[in-house]
Design a protein around this motif. Structure first.
Motif, PDB file in Angstrom:
ATOM      1  N   ALA A  81       0.731  -1.055   0.051  1.00 48.58           N
ATOM      2  CA  ALA A  81       0.108  -0.012  -0.362  1.00 48.58           C
ATOM      3  C   ALA A  81       1.152   1.394  -0.036  1.00 48.58           C
ATOM      4  N   GLU A  82       2.001   1.204   0.840  1.00 46.45           N
ATOM      5  CA  GLU A  82       2.639   2.123   0.827  1.00 46.45           C
ATOM      6  C   GLU A  82       3.668   2.654  -0.745  1.00 46.45           C
ATOM      7  N   LYS A  83       3.808   1.344  -1.249  1.00 41.40           N
ATOM      8  CA  LYS A  83       3.934   1.894  -2.908  1.00 41.40           C
ATOM      9  C   LYS A  83       3.392   1.614  -3.993  1.00 41.40           C
ATOM     10  N   TRP A  84       2.081   1.095  -3.866  1.00 44.81           N
ATOM     11  CA  TRP A  84       1.706   0.973  -5.163  1.00 44.81           C
ATOM     12  C   TRP A  84      -0.234   1.752  -4.801  1.00 44.81           C
ATOM     13  N   PRO A  85      -1.111   2.092  -6.022  1.00 48.43           N
ATOM     14  CA  PRO A  85      -1.763   2.155  -5.703  1.00 48.43           C
ATOM     15  C   PRO A  85      -2.739   1.013  -5.974  1.00 48.43           C
ATOM     16  N   PHE A  86      -3.920   0.950  -5.283  1.00 50.42           N
ATOM     17  CA  PHE A  86      -4.631  -0.499  -5.036  1.00 50.42           C
ATOM     18  C   PHE A  86      -5.210  -1.410  -6.660  1.00 50.42           C
ATOM     19  N   GLN A  87      -5.269  -0.098  -7.349  1.00 46.65           N
ATOM     20  CA  GLN A  87      -5.860  -0.343  -8.591  1.00 46.65           C
ATOM     21  C   GLN A  87      -4.575  -1.055  -9.657  1.00 46.65           C
ATOM     22  N   ARG A  88      -3.045  -0.645  -8.868  1.00 44.70           N
ATOM     23  CA  ARG A  88      -1.692  -1.901  -9.816  1.00 44.70           C
ATOM     24  C   ARG A  88      -1.697  -2.757  -9.874  1.00 44.70           C
ATOM     25  N   VAL A  89      -2.743  -3.192  -8.516  1.00 47.70           N
ATOM     26  CA  VAL A  89      -2.517  -4.165  -7.952  1.00 47.70           C
ATOM     27  C   VAL A  89      -3.395  -5.209  -8.992  1.00 47.70           C
ATOM     28  N   GLU A  90      -4.420  -4.500  -8.689  1.00 47.70           N
ATOM     29  CA  GLU A  90      -5.666  -5.048  -9.239  1.00 47.70           C
ATOM     30  C   GLU A  90      -5.207  -5.460 -10.751  1.00 47.70           C
ATOM     31  N   GLU A  91      -4.474  -4.576 -11.481  1.00 55.11           N
ATOM     32  CA  GLU A  91      -4.036  -4.881 -12.469  1.00 55.11           C
ATOM     33  C   GLU A  91      -2.762  -5.226 -13.360  1.00 55.11           C
ATOM     34  N   ARG A  92      -1.741  -5.765 -12.301  1.00 55.55           N
ATOM     35  CA  ARG A  92      -0.686  -6.493 -12.336  1.00 55.55           C
ATOM     36  C   ARG A  92      -0.844  -7.871 -12.046  1.00 55.55           C
ATOM     37  N   PHE A  93      -1.517  -8.554 -10.753  1.00 52.57           N
ATOM     38  CA  PHE A  93      -1.451  -9.884 -10.517  1.00 52.57           C
ATOM     39  C   PHE A  93      -2.923  -9.881 -10.971  1.00 52.57           C
ATOM     40  N   GLU A  94      -2.809 -11.564 -11.862  1.00 49.07           N
ATOM     41  CA  GLU A  94      -4.135 -11.800 -11.919  1.00 49.07           C
ATOM     42  C   GLU A  94      -5.299 -12.188 -11.200  1.00 49.07           C
ATOM     43  N   ARG A  95      -4.569 -12.746 -10.025  1.00 49.03           N
ATOM     44  CA  ARG A  95      -5.552 -13.539  -8.921  1.00 49.03           C
ATOM     45  C   ARG A  95      -4.615 -12.880  -7.707  1.00 49.03           C
ATOM     46  N   VAL A  96      -5.422 -12.038  -6.266  1.00 46.32           N
ATOM     47  CA  VAL A  96      -5.264 -11.520  -5.424  1.00 46.32           C
ATOM     48  C   VAL A  96      -6.296 -11.984  -4.271  1.00 46.32           C
ATOM     49  N   PRO A  97      -5.974 -13.160  -3.465  1.00 46.45           N
ATOM     50  CA  PRO A  97      -6.839 -13.457  -2.673  1.00 46.45           C
ATOM     51  C   PRO A  97      -7.406 -12.275  -2.017  1.00 46.45           C
ATOM     52  N   GLU A  98      -8.730 -12.627  -1.758  1.00 47.44           N
ATOM     53  CA  GLU A  98      -9.847 -11.724  -0.930  1.00 47.44           C
ATOM     54  C   GLU A  98      -8.946 -11.142   0.351  1.00 47.44           C
ATOM     55  N   PRO A  99      -8.596 -11.837   1.236  1.00 46.08           N
ATOM     56  CA  PRO A  99      -8.044 -11.254   2.752  1.00 46.08           C
ATOM     57  C   PRO A  99      -6.690  -9.992   1.888  1.00 46.08           C
ATOM     58  N   VAL A 100      -6.081 -10.298   1.214  1.00 47.12           N
ATOM     59  CA  VAL A 100      -5.174  -9.361   0.717  1.00 47.12           C
ATOM     60  C   VAL A 100      -5.578  -8.407   0.551  1.00 47.12           C
ATOM     61  N   GLN A 101      -6.747  -8.788  -0.517  1.00 52.17           N
ATOM     62  CA  GLN A 101      -6.460  -7.588  -0.916  1.00 52.17           C
ATOM     63  C   GLN A 101      -8.075  -6.374   0.436  1.00 52.17           C
ATOM     64  N   ARG A 102      -8.539  -6.998   1.106  1.00 51.81           N
ATOM     65  CA  ARG A 102      -8.669  -6.273   2.293  1.00 51.81           C
ATOM     66  C   ARG A 102      -7.701  -4.944   3.085  1.00 51.81           C
ATOM     67  N   ARG A 103      -6.905  -6.393   3.093  1.00 54.33           N
ATOM     68  CA  ARG A 103      -5.660  -5.891   3.805  1.00 54.33           C
ATOM     69  C   ARG A 103      -5.135  -4.363   3.700  1.00 54.33           C
ATOM     70  N   ILE A 104      -4.567  -4.988   2.104  1.00 52.29           N
ATOM     71  CA  ILE A 104      -4.241  -4.030   1.129  1.00 52.29           C
ATOM     72  C   ILE A 104      -5.341  -2.726   0.945  1.00 52.29           C
ATOM     73  N   VAL A 105      -6.726  -2.387   0.542  1.00 53.58           N
ATOM     74  CA  VAL A 105      -7.430  -1.634   1.061  1.00 53.58           C
ATOM     75  C   VAL A 105      -7.388  -0.690   2.028  1.00 53.58           C
ATOM     76  N   TYR A 106      -7.542  -1.778   3.480  1.00 51.56           N
ATOM     77  CA  TYR A 106      -7.482  -0.442   4.793  1.00 51.56           C
ATOM     78  C   TYR A 106      -5.723  -0.315   4.980  1.00 51.56           C
ATOM     79  N   TRP A 107      -4.614  -0.945   4.579  1.00 52.41           N
ATOM     80  CA  TRP A 107      -3.752  -0.012   4.546  1.00 52.41           C
ATOM     81  C   TRP A 107      -3.519   1.541   3.199  1.00 52.41           C
TER      82      TRP A 107
END
Length: 75
Positions: free
Chosen positions: A29-55
């Motif tokens: 979360a410090e390095k990349w906007p969440f949209q970039r994470v979604e675009e870059r990685f094909e599958r991000v598990p939901e618990p990981v998504q939630r924590r990235i969004v939180y931070w």
């Protein structure tokens, strides 16, 4: 718990270490906007998504005010 029982820490003032998930999500979360994470990685598990969004959101009142300001510079 042992430190509390020995009187080394005040009751209710124990600290637990951050989980590896929280540490990793905070660093992402410090390095990349969440949209970039979604675009870059094909599958991000939901618990990981939630924590990235939180931070991804600011923590201090000052940062919240700064990011929520709609001042465009023109009066």
């Amino acid at each position: 718990a042992a430190a509390t029982a020995l009187g080394l820490l005040p009751l209710g003032k124990t600290q637990s270490p951050a989980s590896l998930l929280d540490i990793a999500a905070r660093k992402v979360a410090e390095k990349w906007p969440f949209q970039r994470v979604e675009e870059r990685f094909e599958r991000v598990p939901e618990p990981v998504q939630r924590r990235i969004v939180y931070w991804s959101f600011p923590r201090s009142e000052r940062e919240i005010c700064m990011y929520s300001s709609f001042n465009t510079g023109s009066e």
